[in-house]
Design an enzyme around this catalytic site. Sequence first.
Site, PDB file in Angstrom:
ATOM      1  N   ASP A 178       0.861  -1.182   0.000  1.00  0.00           N
ATOM      2  CA  ASP A 178       0.000   0.000   0.000  1.00  0.00           C
ATOM      3  C   ASP A 178       0.896   1.229   0.000  1.00  0.00           C
ATOM      4  OD1 ASP A 178      -2.260   1.860   0.599  1.00  0.00           O
ATOM      5  OD2 ASP A 178      -3.343   0.007   1.010  1.00  0.00           O
ATOM      6  N   HIS A 221       2.141   1.817  -3.207  1.00  0.00           N
ATOM      7  CA  HIS A 221       1.229   2.736  -3.882  1.00  0.00           C
ATOM      8  C   HIS A 221       1.754   4.160  -3.877  1.00  0.00           C
ATOM      9  CE1 HIS A 221      -2.461  -0.119  -3.169  1.00  0.00           C
ATOM     10  NE2 HIS A 221      -1.491  -0.674  -3.862  1.00  0.00           N
TER      11      HIS A 221
END
Length: 412
Positions: free
Chosen positions: A236, A259
Amino acid sequence: MAVITERFQAKVAILALGLILALLSNFMAEATSRRGLGEGDSGVFDVTSYGAKADGKADDAMAFVKAWVAACKSGGSAKLSIPTGTYMAGPVVFQGPCKGFMTVEVQGTIKATTDISDYSSPEWFSFEHIDGLIVNGGGTFDGQGAAVWKYNDCKDSSDCQLLPSSIKFMAVKNAIVHEITSLNSKSFHTHLVNCDNFTAHDLTITAPGDSPNTDGMHISRSNLVSVSNSQIGTGDDCVSIGQGATQVSIQNIVCGPGHGISVGSLGKYKDEEDVSGISVTGCTLKGTTNGVRIKTWPGSPPSKASSIAFEDITMDSVKNPIIIDQNYGSSKKEPSQVKISNVRYTNIKGTSISPMAVSILCSSEAPCTGIEMTDIDLQFMGKSSKSDTVSSSCSNAKITFGGKQNPPACDV
Protein backbone atom coordinates in the site's frame (compact mmCIF):
# COMPACT_ATOMS: atom_id res chain seq x y z
CA MET A 1 5.97 28.99 -0.42
CA ALA A 2 9.69 28.22 -0.91
CA VAL A 3 10.62 30.42 2.04
CA ILE A 4 7.94 28.76 4.20
CA THR A 5 9.19 25.28 3.29
CA GLU A 6 12.84 26.16 3.98
CA ARG A 7 11.96 27.64 7.36
CA PHE A 8 9.87 24.59 8.24
CA GLN A 9 12.67 22.17 7.30
CA ALA A 10 15.17 24.21 9.32
CA LYS A 11 12.75 24.21 12.28
CA VAL A 12 12.40 20.41 12.07
CA ALA A 13 16.20 19.97 12.03
CA ILE A 14 16.72 22.31 14.99
CA LEU A 15 13.96 20.71 17.06
CA ALA A 16 15.22 17.20 16.30
CA LEU A 17 18.77 18.14 17.35
CA GLY A 18 17.45 19.84 20.46
CA LEU A 19 15.43 16.75 21.36
CA ILE A 20 18.49 14.51 20.99
CA LEU A 21 20.60 16.78 23.19
CA ALA A 22 17.83 17.04 25.77
CA LEU A 23 17.43 13.28 25.92
CA LEU A 24 21.17 12.73 26.33
CA SER A 25 21.47 15.46 28.95
CA ASN A 26 18.52 14.12 30.91
CA PHE A 27 19.83 10.56 30.78
CA MET A 28 23.28 11.58 32.06
CA ALA A 29 21.77 13.70 34.82
CA GLU A 30 19.54 10.88 36.00
CA ALA A 31 22.37 8.36 35.84
CA THR A 32 24.65 10.46 38.02
CA SER A 33 21.96 11.53 40.49
CA ARG A 34 20.57 8.12 41.36
CA ARG A 35 21.91 6.86 44.68
CA GLY A 36 19.62 3.85 45.13
CA LEU A 37 20.97 1.79 42.24
CA GLY A 38 23.35 -1.03 42.97
CA GLU A 39 26.89 -1.09 41.58
CA GLY A 40 26.82 -1.57 37.82
CA ASP A 41 23.05 -0.96 37.62
CA SER A 42 22.49 1.56 34.79
CA GLY A 43 18.70 1.53 34.77
CA VAL A 44 18.41 -1.25 32.17
CA PHE A 45 15.34 -3.49 32.42
CA ASP A 46 15.98 -6.71 30.51
CA VAL A 47 12.79 -8.51 29.46
CA THR A 48 14.43 -11.89 30.05
CA SER A 49 14.72 -10.96 33.73
CA TYR A 50 10.93 -10.60 33.78
CA GLY A 51 10.17 -14.00 32.31
CA ALA A 52 10.64 -13.61 28.53
CA LYS A 53 11.66 -17.02 27.11
CA ALA A 54 12.99 -15.94 23.71
CA ASP A 55 12.27 -19.40 22.35
CA GLY A 56 10.03 -18.26 19.52
CA LYS A 57 7.11 -20.25 20.97
CA ALA A 58 6.01 -19.00 24.39
CA ASP A 59 4.03 -15.76 24.44
CA ASP A 60 6.37 -13.17 25.96
CA ALA A 61 3.88 -10.29 25.91
CA MET A 62 3.33 -10.32 29.68
CA ALA A 63 7.08 -10.26 30.34
CA PHE A 64 7.45 -7.26 28.05
CA VAL A 65 4.68 -5.42 29.89
CA LYS A 66 6.11 -6.24 33.33
CA ALA A 67 9.53 -4.94 32.29
CA TRP A 68 7.94 -1.78 30.88
CA VAL A 69 5.95 -1.07 34.04
CA ALA A 70 9.07 -1.44 36.17
CA ALA A 71 11.10 0.82 33.88
CA CYS A 72 8.32 3.40 33.55
CA LYS A 73 7.96 3.67 37.34
CA SER A 74 11.67 3.60 38.10
CA GLY A 75 11.94 7.31 38.79
CA GLY A 76 14.17 8.45 35.95
CA SER A 77 15.44 7.70 32.48
CA ALA A 78 15.35 3.97 31.86
CA LYS A 79 15.97 1.46 29.12
CA LEU A 80 13.82 -1.56 28.35
CA SER A 81 16.07 -4.08 26.66
CA ILE A 82 14.92 -6.85 24.31
CA PRO A 83 18.18 -8.73 23.66
CA THR A 84 19.05 -10.85 20.64
CA GLY A 85 16.87 -13.90 20.20
CA THR A 86 13.46 -14.75 18.77
CA TYR A 87 10.42 -13.79 20.80
CA MET A 88 6.72 -14.54 20.27
CA ALA A 89 4.19 -12.03 21.53
CA GLY A 90 0.52 -11.22 21.38
CA PRO A 91 -0.75 -7.67 21.93
CA VAL A 92 1.55 -5.42 23.98
CA VAL A 93 0.70 -2.00 25.46
CA PHE A 94 3.51 0.24 26.70
CA GLN A 95 1.56 2.93 28.51
CA GLY A 96 2.64 6.13 30.18
CA PRO A 97 3.02 8.63 31.56
CA CYS A 98 6.40 7.59 32.89
CA LYS A 99 8.68 9.23 35.44
CA GLY A 100 11.50 9.85 32.95
CA PHE A 101 12.59 9.49 29.37
CA MET A 102 12.20 5.95 28.11
CA THR A 103 14.30 3.93 25.68
CA VAL A 104 13.13 0.66 24.15
CA GLU A 105 16.12 -1.12 22.63
CA VAL A 106 15.08 -4.01 20.40
CA GLN A 107 17.99 -6.17 19.33
CA GLY A 108 16.10 -9.40 18.77
CA THR A 109 13.28 -10.46 16.47
CA ILE A 110 9.74 -10.25 17.84
CA LYS A 111 7.08 -12.30 16.05
CA ALA A 112 3.39 -11.54 16.38
CA THR A 113 0.89 -14.25 17.20
CA THR A 114 -1.34 -15.07 14.23
CA ASP A 115 -4.64 -15.85 15.97
CA ILE A 116 -6.72 -12.73 15.23
CA SER A 117 -8.94 -13.48 18.25
CA ASP A 118 -5.93 -12.50 20.42
CA TYR A 119 -6.37 -8.86 19.37
CA SER A 120 -9.20 -7.01 21.08
CA SER A 121 -8.14 -3.75 19.36
CA PRO A 122 -6.45 -3.27 15.98
CA GLU A 123 -2.82 -2.98 17.00
CA TRP A 124 0.00 -5.27 18.08
CA PHE A 125 2.57 -3.06 19.87
CA SER A 126 1.05 0.15 21.21
CA PHE A 127 2.97 3.07 22.78
CA GLU A 128 0.52 5.38 24.55
CA HIS A 129 0.68 8.71 26.43
CA ILE A 130 4.46 8.96 26.65
CA ASP A 131 6.52 12.15 26.74
CA GLY A 132 10.14 11.35 25.86
CA LEU A 133 10.73 8.09 24.00
CA ILE A 134 13.45 6.42 21.96
CA VAL A 135 12.87 3.15 20.08
CA ASN A 136 15.97 1.67 18.43
CA GLY A 137 18.37 -1.28 18.52
CA GLY A 138 18.49 -2.76 15.02
CA GLY A 139 15.89 -5.44 15.79
CA THR A 140 12.81 -6.62 13.89
CA PHE A 141 9.06 -6.53 14.48
CA ASP A 142 7.67 -9.40 12.41
CA GLY A 143 3.89 -9.09 12.12
CA GLN A 144 3.56 -12.48 10.36
CA GLY A 145 0.87 -10.92 8.20
CA ALA A 146 0.97 -13.59 5.51
CA ALA A 147 -0.98 -15.89 7.82
CA VAL A 148 -3.95 -13.49 8.00
CA TRP A 149 -3.99 -11.28 4.88
CA LYS A 150 -6.62 -13.59 3.42
CA TYR A 151 -9.07 -12.24 6.02
CA ASN A 152 -8.73 -8.67 4.73
CA ASP A 153 -11.88 -7.68 2.81
CA CYS A 154 -11.15 -3.99 2.26
CA LYS A 155 -11.10 -4.40 -1.51
CA ASP A 156 -14.75 -5.39 -1.34
CA SER A 157 -15.93 -3.06 1.42
CA SER A 158 -14.92 0.55 2.16
CA ASP A 159 -16.20 0.05 5.74
CA CYS A 160 -14.00 -2.96 6.41
CA GLN A 161 -12.36 -3.65 9.76
CA LEU A 162 -8.61 -3.35 9.41
CA LEU A 163 -6.35 -6.05 10.77
CA PRO A 164 -3.96 -5.07 13.60
CA SER A 165 -1.22 -2.55 12.88
CA SER A 166 2.24 -3.64 13.96
CA ILE A 167 3.34 -0.54 15.89
CA LYS A 168 1.02 2.27 16.96
CA PHE A 169 2.08 5.50 18.64
CA MET A 170 -0.86 7.19 20.39
CA ALA A 171 -0.39 10.57 22.09
CA VAL A 172 3.40 10.24 22.10
CA LYS A 173 5.49 13.41 22.36
CA ASN A 174 9.19 14.08 21.85
CA ALA A 175 10.08 10.74 20.33
CA ILE A 176 12.84 9.34 18.13
CA VAL A 177 12.42 5.99 16.36
CA HIS A 178 15.34 4.70 14.34
CA GLU A 179 17.19 1.63 13.11
CA ILE A 180 14.39 -0.88 13.44
CA THR A 181 12.79 -3.18 10.87
CA SER A 182 9.09 -3.84 10.43
CA LEU A 183 8.38 -6.99 8.45
CA ASN A 184 5.09 -8.32 7.04
CA SER A 185 2.66 -6.33 9.13
CA LYS A 186 -0.94 -7.53 9.27
CA SER A 187 -2.14 -4.02 8.41
CA PHE A 188 -0.25 -0.70 8.84
CA HIS A 189 3.41 -1.15 9.77
CA THR A 190 3.52 2.02 11.86
CA HIS A 191 0.65 4.33 12.79
CA LEU A 192 0.92 7.76 14.43
CA VAL A 193 -2.13 9.35 16.07
CA ASN A 194 -2.14 12.52 18.21
CA CYS A 195 1.64 12.65 18.29
CA ASP A 196 3.80 15.77 18.57
CA ASN A 197 7.49 16.30 17.78
CA PHE A 198 8.08 12.81 16.41
CA THR A 199 11.21 11.88 14.45
CA ALA A 200 11.71 8.60 12.57
CA HIS A 201 14.78 7.77 10.50
CA ASP A 202 16.75 4.83 9.14
CA LEU A 203 13.81 2.45 9.17
CA THR A 204 13.42 -0.66 7.04
CA ILE A 205 9.78 -1.48 6.29
CA THR A 206 9.02 -4.49 4.13
CA ALA A 207 6.00 -6.46 2.87
CA PRO A 208 5.11 -8.00 -0.51
CA GLY A 209 3.65 -5.72 -3.16
CA ASP A 210 0.33 -7.57 -3.05
CA SER A 211 -0.12 -7.45 0.74
CA PRO A 212 -3.34 -5.55 1.62
CA ASN A 213 -3.40 -2.24 3.54
CA THR A 214 0.19 -2.56 4.72
CA ASP A 215 0.97 1.18 4.69
CA GLY A 216 4.56 1.78 5.78
CA MET A 217 3.68 4.73 8.00
CA HIS A 218 0.28 6.36 8.44
CA ILE A 219 0.23 9.77 10.12
CA SER A 220 -2.95 11.43 11.39
CA ARG A 221 -3.83 14.20 13.86
CA SER A 222 -0.13 14.74 14.53
CA ASN A 223 2.13 17.79 14.43
CA LEU A 224 5.82 18.29 13.69
CA VAL A 225 6.64 14.84 12.31
CA SER A 226 9.84 14.02 10.41
CA VAL A 227 10.41 10.75 8.53
CA SER A 228 13.72 10.37 6.69
CA ASN A 229 16.44 8.13 5.26
CA SER A 230 14.36 4.97 5.16
CA GLN A 231 13.64 2.04 2.84
CA ILE A 232 9.93 1.30 2.53
CA GLY A 233 8.39 -1.34 0.28
CA THR A 234 4.83 -2.53 0.94
CA GLY A 235 1.51 -3.45 -0.62
CA ASP A 236 0.00 0.00 0.00
CA ASP A 237 1.23 3.57 0.50
CA CYS A 238 4.83 3.81 1.64
CA VAL A 239 3.79 6.88 3.64
CA SER A 240 0.18 8.04 3.98
CA ILE A 241 -0.69 11.38 5.53
CA GLY A 242 -4.18 11.48 6.96
CA GLN A 243 -6.53 14.05 8.44
CA GLY A 244 -5.20 16.45 11.03
CA ALA A 245 -1.55 16.06 10.03
CA THR A 246 0.38 19.35 10.20
CA GLN A 247 4.03 20.29 9.69
CA VAL A 248 5.13 16.90 8.34
CA SER A 249 8.49 16.41 6.61
CA ILE A 250 9.16 13.31 4.49
CA GLN A 251 12.77 13.22 3.26
CA ASN A 252 15.04 10.78 1.42
CA ILE A 253 12.65 7.85 1.33
CA VAL A 254 13.22 5.02 -1.15
CA CYS A 255 9.71 3.70 -1.84
CA GLY A 256 8.80 0.54 -3.72
CA PRO A 257 6.93 -1.64 -4.19
CA GLY A 258 3.75 0.05 -3.05
CA HIS A 259 1.23 2.74 -3.88
CA GLY A 260 3.61 5.67 -3.51
CA ILE A 261 3.57 8.58 -1.07
CA SER A 262 0.08 9.95 -0.45
CA VAL A 263 -1.71 12.79 1.23
CA GLY A 264 -5.00 11.10 2.05
CA SER A 265 -7.31 9.63 1.66
CA LEU A 266 -9.23 12.59 3.07
CA GLY A 267 -12.91 13.30 3.55
CA LYS A 268 -14.20 9.84 4.33
CA TYR A 269 -15.53 10.76 7.78
CA LYS A 270 -17.34 13.69 9.39
CA ASP A 271 -15.42 16.36 11.30
CA GLU A 272 -12.03 15.56 9.84
CA GLU A 273 -9.28 18.02 10.73
CA ASP A 274 -7.43 20.01 8.06
CA VAL A 275 -4.05 19.01 6.64
CA SER A 276 -1.29 21.61 6.14
CA GLY A 277 2.45 22.13 5.99
CA ILE A 278 3.44 18.90 4.22
CA SER A 279 6.90 18.64 2.64
CA VAL A 280 8.03 15.62 0.59
CA THR A 281 11.60 16.05 -0.67
CA GLY A 282 14.47 14.00 -2.09
CA CYS A 283 12.48 10.77 -2.41
CA THR A 284 12.84 7.97 -4.99
CA LEU A 285 9.88 5.84 -6.07
CA LYS A 286 10.60 2.54 -7.81
CA GLY A 287 7.94 0.49 -9.60
CA THR A 288 5.08 1.92 -7.56
CA THR A 289 1.49 2.19 -8.79
CA ASN A 290 1.48 5.91 -7.91
CA GLY A 291 4.16 8.48 -7.32
CA VAL A 292 3.16 11.51 -5.28
CA ARG A 293 -0.59 11.57 -4.76
CA ILE A 294 -3.35 13.57 -3.08
CA LYS A 295 -6.61 11.64 -2.75
CA THR A 296 -10.02 12.63 -1.38
CA TRP A 297 -13.36 10.88 -1.24
CA PRO A 298 -16.33 12.13 -3.25
CA GLY A 299 -19.35 13.37 -1.35
CA SER A 300 -17.12 14.36 1.55
CA PRO A 301 -17.83 16.98 4.23
CA PRO A 302 -15.84 20.24 3.90
CA SER A 303 -12.18 20.30 4.98
CA LYS A 304 -8.88 21.66 3.67
CA ALA A 305 -5.51 20.39 2.46
CA SER A 306 -3.02 23.19 1.89
CA SER A 307 0.65 24.20 1.77
CA ILE A 308 1.94 20.94 0.31
CA ALA A 309 5.31 20.67 -1.46
CA PHE A 310 6.71 17.79 -3.54
CA GLU A 311 10.31 18.58 -4.45
CA ASP A 312 13.31 16.79 -5.97
CA ILE A 313 11.48 13.52 -6.58
CA THR A 314 12.79 10.72 -8.81
CA MET A 315 10.32 8.34 -10.49
CA ASP A 316 11.62 4.96 -11.69
CA SER A 317 9.03 3.08 -13.77
CA VAL A 318 6.08 4.52 -11.85
CA LYS A 319 2.55 4.04 -13.18
CA ASN A 320 0.98 7.38 -12.13
CA PRO A 321 3.84 9.73 -11.21
CA ILE A 322 1.81 12.86 -10.32
CA ILE A 323 -1.83 12.53 -9.37
CA ILE A 324 -4.58 14.42 -7.59
CA ASP A 325 -7.68 12.24 -7.38
CA GLN A 326 -10.76 13.83 -5.78
CA ASN A 327 -12.99 10.94 -6.72
CA TYR A 328 -11.09 8.28 -4.80
CA GLY A 329 -12.45 5.00 -3.56
CA SER A 330 -16.15 5.38 -4.28
CA SER A 331 -18.79 5.40 -7.00
CA LYS A 332 -20.59 8.37 -5.41
CA LYS A 333 -21.48 11.10 -7.88
CA GLU A 334 -21.44 13.98 -5.37
CA PRO A 335 -18.19 15.95 -5.66
CA SER A 336 -15.64 16.11 -2.88
CA GLN A 337 -15.73 19.19 -0.65
CA VAL A 338 -12.11 18.89 0.44
CA LYS A 339 -10.47 22.13 -0.71
CA ILE A 340 -6.92 21.57 -2.04
CA SER A 341 -4.74 24.68 -2.33
CA ASN A 342 -1.14 25.86 -2.52
CA VAL A 343 0.46 22.66 -3.80
CA ARG A 344 3.91 22.86 -5.39
CA TYR A 345 5.57 20.27 -7.62
CA THR A 346 9.25 21.09 -8.27
CA ASN A 347 12.01 19.13 -10.05
CA ILE A 348 10.16 15.87 -10.54
CA LYS A 349 11.88 13.63 -13.06
CA GLY A 350 12.21 10.03 -14.19
CA THR A 351 10.10 7.48 -16.03
CA SER A 352 6.41 6.62 -16.27
CA ILE A 353 5.05 3.26 -17.40
CA SER A 354 1.72 4.86 -18.36
CA PRO A 355 1.27 7.55 -21.01
CA MET A 356 -0.78 9.70 -18.59
CA ALA A 357 2.06 10.87 -16.37
CA VAL A 358 0.29 13.86 -14.79
CA SER A 359 -3.35 13.70 -13.69
CA ILE A 360 -4.77 16.64 -11.76
CA LEU A 361 -8.47 15.85 -11.36
CA CYS A 362 -9.97 18.18 -8.80
CA SER A 363 -13.46 18.69 -7.43
CA SER A 364 -16.07 20.72 -9.30
CA GLU A 365 -17.49 21.75 -5.92
CA ALA A 366 -14.13 22.90 -4.49
CA PRO A 367 -11.66 23.43 -7.36
CA CYS A 368 -7.93 23.25 -6.63
CA THR A 369 -6.17 26.61 -6.44
CA GLY A 370 -2.55 27.70 -6.23
CA ILE A 371 -1.11 24.63 -7.94
CA GLU A 372 2.46 25.22 -9.18
CA MET A 373 4.38 22.89 -11.49
CA THR A 374 8.05 23.69 -12.16
CA ASP A 375 10.68 21.60 -13.96
CA ILE A 376 8.71 18.41 -14.60
CA ASP A 377 10.55 15.89 -16.81
CA LEU A 378 8.94 12.46 -17.11
CA GLN A 379 9.75 10.02 -19.92
CA PHE A 380 7.47 7.24 -21.13
CA MET A 381 8.78 3.71 -20.50
CA GLY A 382 5.63 1.70 -21.11
CA LYS A 383 5.39 -1.50 -23.12
CA SER A 384 2.22 -0.80 -25.07
CA SER A 385 1.07 2.56 -26.29
CA LYS A 386 0.22 4.24 -29.56
CA SER A 387 2.71 6.92 -28.66
CA ASP A 388 6.10 7.02 -27.00
CA THR A 389 5.33 10.33 -25.32
CA VAL A 390 3.63 11.19 -22.05
CA SER A 391 0.57 13.39 -21.60
CA SER A 392 -1.25 15.24 -18.84
CA SER A 393 -4.87 15.73 -17.84
CA CYS A 394 -6.24 18.49 -15.64
CA SER A 395 -9.71 19.58 -14.56
CA ASN A 396 -11.16 22.03 -12.04
CA ALA A 397 -7.71 23.37 -11.17
CA LYS A 398 -5.87 26.70 -11.35
CA ILE A 399 -2.29 25.80 -12.27
CA THR A 400 0.81 27.86 -13.05
CA PHE A 401 3.72 26.33 -14.93
CA GLY A 402 7.43 27.15 -15.02
CA GLY A 403 10.62 25.69 -16.43
CA LYS A 404 10.60 22.42 -18.35
CA GLN A 405 7.24 20.69 -18.79
CA ASN A 406 7.31 17.11 -20.01
CA PRO A 407 4.53 16.12 -20.41
CA PRO A 408 3.35 19.39 -21.94
CA ALA A 409 1.38 21.63 -19.60
CA CYS A 410 -2.35 21.10 -19.39
CA ASP A 411 -4.72 23.54 -21.04
CA VAL A 412 -6.25 25.24 -18.02
